[in-house]
Design an enzyme around this catalytic site. Structure first.
Site, PDB file in Angstrom:
ATOM      1  N   SER A 349       0.824  -1.208   0.000  1.00  0.00           N
ATOM      2  CA  SER A 349       0.000   0.000   0.000  1.00  0.00           C
ATOM      3  C   SER A 349       0.858   1.258   0.000  1.00  0.00           C
ATOM      4  O   SER A 349       1.819   1.356   0.775  1.00  0.00           O
ATOM      5  CB  SER A 349      -0.915   0.011   1.230  1.00  0.00           C
ATOM      6  OG  SER A 349      -1.575   1.249   1.364  1.00  0.00           O
ATOM      7  N   ASP A 350       0.523   2.187  -0.881  1.00  0.00           N
ATOM      8  CA  ASP A 350       1.235   3.462  -0.819  1.00  0.00           C
ATOM      9  C   ASP A 350       0.779   4.220   0.425  1.00  0.00           C
ATOM     10  O   ASP A 350      -0.291   3.970   0.961  1.00  0.00           O
ATOM     11  CB  ASP A 350       1.010   4.294  -2.087  1.00  0.00           C
ATOM     12  CG  ASP A 350      -0.446   4.640  -2.329  1.00  0.00           C
ATOM     13  OD1 ASP A 350      -1.312   3.916  -1.800  1.00  0.00           O
ATOM     14  OD2 ASP A 350      -0.727   5.617  -3.036  1.00  0.00           O
ATOM     15  N   LYS A 351       1.629   5.126   0.886  1.00  0.00           N
ATOM     16  CA  LYS A 351       1.358   5.829   2.148  1.00  0.00           C
ATOM     17  C   LYS A 351       0.414   7.017   1.955  1.00  0.00           C
ATOM     18  O   LYS A 351      -0.647   7.089   2.578  1.00  0.00           O
ATOM     19  CB  LYS A 351       2.672   6.303   2.777  1.00  0.00           C
ATOM     20  CG  LYS A 351       2.495   7.065   4.095  1.00  0.00           C
ATOM     21  CD  LYS A 351       3.824   7.483   4.677  1.00  0.00           C
ATOM     22  CE  LYS A 351       4.444   8.654   3.930  1.00  0.00           C
ATOM     23  NZ  LYS A 351       3.719   9.933   4.158  1.00  0.00           N
ATOM     24  N   THR A 354      -3.578   6.926   1.191  1.00  0.00           N
ATOM     25  CA  THR A 354      -4.157   5.618   1.512  1.00  0.00           C
ATOM     26  C   THR A 354      -4.047   5.345   3.004  1.00  0.00           C
ATOM     27  O   THR A 354      -5.035   5.059   3.673  1.00  0.00           O
ATOM     28  CB  THR A 354      -3.456   4.512   0.707  1.00  0.00           C
ATOM     29  OG1 THR A 354      -3.553   4.809  -0.689  1.00  0.00           O
ATOM     30  CG2 THR A 354      -4.106   3.164   0.968  1.00  0.00           C
ATOM     31  N   THR A 592      -1.241  -1.175  -4.713  1.00  0.00           N
ATOM     32  CA  THR A 592      -1.943   0.075  -4.978  1.00  0.00           C
ATOM     33  C   THR A 592      -1.013   1.026  -5.718  1.00  0.00           C
ATOM     34  O   THR A 592       0.208   0.966  -5.564  1.00  0.00           O
ATOM     35  CB  THR A 592      -2.426   0.746  -3.682  1.00  0.00           C
ATOM     36  OG1 THR A 592      -1.289   1.209  -2.941  1.00  0.00           O
ATOM     37  CG2 THR A 592      -3.233  -0.215  -2.830  1.00  0.00           C
TER      38      THR A 592
END
Length: 896
Positions: A349-351, A354, A592
């Site tokens: 997951s990107d930070k 998200t 993502t």
């Protein structure tokens, strides 16, 4: 290869204008002489002023009224899908192996003059086709609705204002803005501005981006890889070079791993059915039974055994699932992605946006050489563009105290951000008439530009590290006079707080067997701080180290990627490597992304997820497109996909069990007793009634699994075989009672067995839909209404003797009681079968020190729901939940 493109016919505008010379201003200014072939490429190759003249437009764009007029004249900017004639589509349901068998049974019935069977089977053949046609039509409508939600929009200059109509509403003469990651929506000529790099691989096969300068053409379907510019549309729809706009939603008929597994089950059942029918026919020939009647019965038995409704059930369940995911703001672009998402065990997951709120707040700047803080913020704001709606730009502009001061400057030239250069730059003219340049971007990039690098580097790096330790992102700012000698002037700290309930959501994901790994371009210290806040662990790898070790692909680096909690200072190309390594280690990976350079990783991932606000290129490469921000949307999608998997699992067990029950009972009755326990018409009626109602399983209530779903063939075949065998025992029990105890004649026995097979068979779905007792999950209303409704019809047919000997209400009630008694027995047997075929791994005996994070996460979410939303206090919720759970754990120990 790029040059060859210029020789292709491009525009339809000239042809229209030649046929309707009075229709637009462009006709009056068109060429008076020249062949048709000479005019085809004019709008692509003529000087830009001449193109504007022909199109009757200018860099100021069209008015809304003129655009509407042209849309009516030239049609929408899209490729009309080829429509299938509904009648011809309906006829396809009478063509194929299964319809051929039913049709053969109809013909054989006519040959032997069994006219009742003939008309009944013919009616049921048409009924089955109508149901399948209607359900697939409805599924198609569901997919069409999802496609409409993903309709891309363009930035268009209309009436002097930038608006965002659908791409299909573009017309020749429109002025559009093209930005990094955009898919070019129509053939267009670039207007004044900087050159851009365009990926035309989909059109020309050219792997490297091509540079396009002002005045040159860009084609529909190509992707902007670097830069930002305005362009004038000159060809739309079918008249573009590409011939169509890139489609974001792909065909829904992709065969996934799960569907292939179910189809293997179908093939297994068909082979089994053919083998047993061959035995029946062989025995009938040996006994000198009427061959035509035997063949008719054999064909009908095959129809009952083969999973006729399976393709329809699959498509309907997937389409309904896609609609449910759409309600959770997750649009499925490939239906197969639903099944892949159910098995995801690692989510990269990107930070920003998200895991965090993507709402940047500007802190107190670090300034170099006593430059005032307000001045640093002002220069950074001049290197920003508010109309692009970039969160960093908006935060910087919002930090300027006096808007009038900002408006007193004139931005002459602006270079937008791109992932390679990692900065924005602007040429500015002040109120005194002097020009200067400003830039903002990654501190290390801005430092390398500065002539005062040696003097300020130690202090700047110290400031950046201190900001990072506190969770702040840093933005370097520099200024240059006309001599282009850049001076580093300061660092802007920006904070992006974690999302509300992100910590509980991540804990929930872990409880579901999904490991969330943070992937961010931020510094290592920032990533560690954010990961610590969210309870994700602090084993964060620096992607630069991985990049250095990429060539060796060492076992150590692969193991490090697998064990890492996240990755910092990641470039888009690193994402692909991370996904690839995890997949090679047997993980089902979700990824993502939002940028144009994320597309390779999104395609490589088992389930690529384009987050809210993603570029067109990222959305085109993704399997699922999110319309809302945050990790919770993805976790909700995982839960829903697992529910869909459970429904399909229930159907597979039901279908196998029922086929085995009918096949073995019929075969043994014919071989042992030389008696046909049901007629051909009865078999077809059972098949049609049960298959029609089973479609409602797509709407059933189910519980999602707490671990990633994998196809367990041993479990499915084991449980279904046990239920099938028990069903055969129950059927022969009733057969024995009817013939030996109640002394029924053959006609009444057949009616009795018809009702038993229909009722008991359909009740099986209430067994297979749960792993626990049948009452553990309440069935959806539509499911039990469908089942009880069809069985009410079957009961009425048996009671009043429609196409069979009447049975009467008393014996019908007896059959229902017999079926329900065996239903309760079968439920106990099912539980035993699950214990045998689904033995879990030996677990460690739980102790008082077990991880309580899942319980704390659940309680924290309850506290969040109980209070007024909007007041961010996730840490307080978590601490309170931790105290409660800890207290509850401590009390039993005291009691002990």
């Amino acid at each position: 290869m790029v040059e060859a493109v210029a020789d292709k016919p491009e525009s339809h505008l000239e042809a229209k204008l030649e046929s309707k010379p009075e229709s637009t201003p462009a006709a009056k200014s068109g060429p008076k002489n020249g062949s048709k072939s000479e005019s085809k490429d004019d709008l692509k190759s003529l000087p830009l002023p001449e193109v504007e003249k022909r199109l009757g437009s200018s860099p100021k764009g069209l008015s809304q009224a003129e655009a509407q007029k042209r849309l009516t004249q030239y049609g929408p900017n899209e490729i009309a899908e080829k429509k299938t004639n509904p009648f011809l589509k309906f006829l396809t349901y009478f063509w194929g192996p299964i319809p051929w068998m039913i049709e053969a049974a109809v013909i054989l019935s006519g040959i032997v003059r069994h006219w009742l069977d003939f008309f009944i089977i013919l009616f049921l053949l048409f009924s089955n086709a109508v149901v399948a046609f209607w359900e697939e039509h409805q599924a198609g409508n569901e997919i069409a609705a999802l496609r409409a939600k993903l309709a891309t929009k363009a930035r268009v200059l209309r009436d002097g204002k930038w608006v965002t109509p659908k791409v299909s509403e573009l017309v020749p003469g429109d002025v559009i803005r093209l930005r990094l990651g955009d898919i070019v929506p129509a053939d267009a000529r670039l207007l004044a501005g900087d050159p851009v790099q365009v990926d035309q691989s989909a059109l020309t096969g050219e792997s490297l981006p091509a540079t396009r300068k002002p005045g040159e053409a860009v084609f529909s379907g190509s992707i902007i890889k670097r830069g930002e510019t305005d362009a004038m549309v000159y060809a739309t729809g079918t008249h573009t070079y590409f011939g169509k706009t890139a489609q974001l939603v792909q065909e829904a008929h992709t065969v996934s791993h799960f569907q292939r597994a179910v189809l293997k089950i179908g093939n297994y059942l068909i082979i089994l059915a053919v083998a047993l029918v061959a035995v029946i026919v062989t025995v009938a020939l040996f006994r000198h039974d009427p061959i035509l009647s035997t063949l008719e019965f054999a064909l009908v038995l095959l129809v009952a055994a083969i999973p006729v409704a399976m393709p329809t059930v699959l498509s309907v369940t997937m389409a309904v699932g896609a609609r449910l995911l759409a309600r959770k703001q997750a649009i499925v672009t490939k239906l197969s992605a639903i099944e892949e998402l159910a098995g995801v065990d690692v989510l990269c997951s990107d930070k920003t946006g998200t895991l965090t709120q993507n709402k940047l707040t500007l802190g107190d700047p670090f300034c170099v050489n006593n430059v005032p803080a307000d001045q640093v913020i002002l220069w950074a704001a001049l290197a920003s563009r508010g109309e692009d709606k970039d969160t960093i730009d908006l935060a910087v502009i919002g930090g300027v105290k006096d808007d009038k001061t900002l408006k007193s400057y004139q931005v002459l030239h602006f270079v937008p951000f791109d992932p390679v250069h990692k900065r924005t730059e602007a040429t500015v003219k002040g109120s005194d008439g002097k020009q200067f340049k400003v830039a903002k971007g990654a501190p290390q990039v801005i430092l390398q530009m500065a002539t005062n690098l040696a003097d300020v580097k130690p202090a700047v790096e110290k400031a950046v590290n201190e900001f990072a330790a506190r969770g702040f992102r840093s933005l370097g700012v520099a200024r240059a006079d006309q001599d282009d000698k850049w001076q580093f002037v300061g660092v802007l700290p920006m904070s992006d707080p974690p999302r509300e309930q992100a910590k509980a959501t991540i804990a929930s994901a872990v409880q579901m067997g999904v490991k969330v790994k943070m992937v961010t371009g931020d510094q290592l210290a920032i990533a560690k701080e954010m990961s610590r806040e969210l309870g994700m662990g602090t084993n964060i790898l620096d992607a630069t180290v991985l990049r250095d070790a990429k060539d060796q692909q060492s076992t150590q680096s692969a193991a490090a990627i697998e064990k890492a909690d996240g990755f910092a200072q990641v470039f888009p190309e690193d994402k692909y490597n991370i996904v690839d390594v995890l997949q090679k280690h047997g993980h089902i990976v979700g990824m993502t992304g939002d940028g144009v350079n994320d597309a390779p990783a999104l395609k490589q991932a088992d389930c690529g997820i384009a987050v809210s606000g993603a570029t067109d290129a990222a959305r085109a490469a993704a399997d699922i497109v999110l319309l809302a921000s945050g990790l919770s949307v993805i976790i909700d999608a995982v839960k829903e996909s697992r529910r869909i998997f459970q429904r399909m699992n229930s159907y597979a067990i039901y279908r196998i069990a029922e086929t085995l029950r009918v096949l073995f009972f019929m075969t043994l009755a014919i071989l042992v007793f030389n008696f046909y326990p049901v007629t051909a018409v009865m078999i077809v009626m059972i098949a049609v009634l049960n298959d029609g109602a089973i479609l409602s399983i797509a709407y059933d209530n189910v519980h999602y699994s707490d671990k990633p779903e994998k196809w367990n063939m041993r479990l499915v075949l084991g449980v279904s075989t046990v239920l099938g065998v028990i069903g055969v025992v129950a059927a022969f029990g009733l057969f024995y009672l009817a013939e030996r105890v109640f002394h029924f004649d053959h006609a009444h026995v057949q009616t009795l067995m018809y009702l038993k097979l229909s009722v008991a068979g359909h009740l099986t779905i209430f067994l297979t839909r749960t792993r626990g007792p049948f009452w553990s999950i309440r069935p959806a209303r539509i499911l039990w209404i469908a089942v009880l409704g069809t069985q009410a019809v079957a009961t009425l047919i048996a009671v009043y003797g429609l196409f069979m000997t009447p049975l009467g209400w008393g014996w019908a009630a007896f059959v229902w009681g017999y079926a329900l008694a065996w239903f309760l027995i079968n439920d106990r047997v099912k539980l035993l079968a699950y214990r045998i075929f689904d033995r879990p791994n030996v677990a460690v005996t739980p102790t008082a020190s077990d991880d309580l994070v899942p319980e704390i996460a659940a309680r924290a979410y309850e506290l969040y729901q109980d209070r007024v939303k909007g007041q961010s206090q996730q840490d307080q919720d978590w601490l309170e939940a931790e105290r409660e759970i800890g207290k509850n754990q401590a009390e039993p120990r005291k009691a002990g």
